[in-house]
Write a protein that holds these residues in place. Sequence first.
Motif, short mmCIF file in Angstrom:
data_model
loop_
_atom_site.label_atom_id
_atom_site.label_comp_id
_atom_site.label_asym_id
_atom_site.label_seq_id
_atom_site.Cartn_x
_atom_site.Cartn_y
_atom_site.Cartn_z
N VAL A 60 0.96 -1.14 -0.01
CA VAL A 60 -0.02 0.07 0.00
C VAL A 60 0.90 1.12 -0.17
N LEU A 61 0.72 1.90 -1.09
CA LEU A 61 1.52 3.27 -1.06
C LEU A 61 0.82 4.54 -0.58
N SER A 62 1.62 5.27 0.35
CA SER A 62 1.17 6.47 0.49
C SER A 62 1.21 7.81 -0.45
N HIS A 63 2.22 7.84 -1.29
CA HIS A 63 2.33 8.73 -2.46
C HIS A 63 3.33 8.35 -3.27
N ALA A 64 3.74 9.25 -4.45
CA ALA A 64 4.42 8.81 -5.56
C ALA A 64 6.11 9.31 -5.39
#
Length: 453
Positions: A60-64
């Motif tokens: 799960v990614l928080s941002h890029a």
Amino acid sequence: MNATLRFLGAADTVTGSRYLIDTGAARVLVDCGLFQGYKVLRERNRAPFPVPPESIDAVVLSHAHLDHTGYLPALVRDGFAGRVYATSGTADLSEIMLRDSAHLLEEEARHAAHGHWSRHTDPRPLYTVADVERALDRLRPVGFDEEIDLGDRLSATLVPAGHILGASSVRIAVGGRITHFTGDLGRDDDPLMRPPRRFAGAAVLVTESTYGNRRHAPIDPEAPLGEIIRRVSARGGVTLIPAFAVGRTESILLHLSRLRDRGELPDVPIYLNSPMAVDVSAVYQRHAEEHRMPPDELARMYAIATPVHEVDDSKLLNLRGGPMVIISASGMLTGGRILHHLVAYGPDPRNAVVLTGFQAGGTRGAALVAGERSLRIFGEDVPIRAEVVNIDTMSAHADADGVIAWMRRGPAAPEQVYVTHGEPAAADALRVRIERELGWPARVPEHGELVGL
């Protein structure tokens, strides 16, 4: 359920965000970032991942930004076969940023081989463009507030964090107990992005601390930015502005556009020499609901600079001379086209290098802020006689006061706060403030530490 949390990154540094949740029946990785800065940290990118990548069920990614996503191609190459969940904005930006990262890594390896400045006889990139394409196939865009079923009574929800387009905080529910990862927390007063959502409470809070020992000066960055460009242009110089292609570049363009609208910017050419930043403009236009900019101002913002796409055109900028302004990645001078401009224009005192955000320890940007005036670039020592200016009020991170204020608005104290994603002094300073001002239990975890949830 005896779930655990293991800090695989960002526990003794401001980069390499990687947090592993393990329930015994499922493993979920929150963020999958690159370590940046000091060599001892960068070498962690080459080490085998601490758990077999094939044993991880989801990411799960928080941002890029790459310190949160940049290791993903290597994880997939080495065996990870699960899904990667991110907001639509993060998925769109990650596609651009990861491809650009692989391109730069491959280019750096070629330059090292050609120039014989690597200690390796056959320097290889950390990962390739082909690895990125395989990683992008794993991406699954989700909406803010959409519950993501991760199996074994495990779920995730992404909530707005400000900072950059698509950025989220990650709320992981393990058997009904919430662990909240702030990701990179944005500012309430950011000129471009909307503020982070109010903290809804959690059993465990994992917070960033990038600016944990600092306050943003209450100064409008447009004034010093305009003054620097006017001063350098008057002496015929080149103003180099290293900027992250996502977030920081947009902020700089916005400030330059407003300066020009008020007649406070000299009539000199401005070049945006970052193909990635040019591509990002379309993403910001597609996700207008996430930022504060109306369409007309967004259009003016991007129109102020001439985009540079081709390598040959980038090289011509190094022959053009001033006065002009060049905005180019990377923001901490770790790679990219800005290094070629620094080689060309750094030795001339008529020019200036304007740093506009956090500079992680061990980067060339941090060296300049610390007063170093010789930088190792492409295997050579390059003297930097250009004026160096640091405008540290343009960060898209909440400062220490902002993080404390965000926490204070929560409904109740967490059982435990873990302070991560900061240099040691910043992380410990924020820990002290959390304990003293909020009365919450807080500690700074060690790299690789395992704790119970």
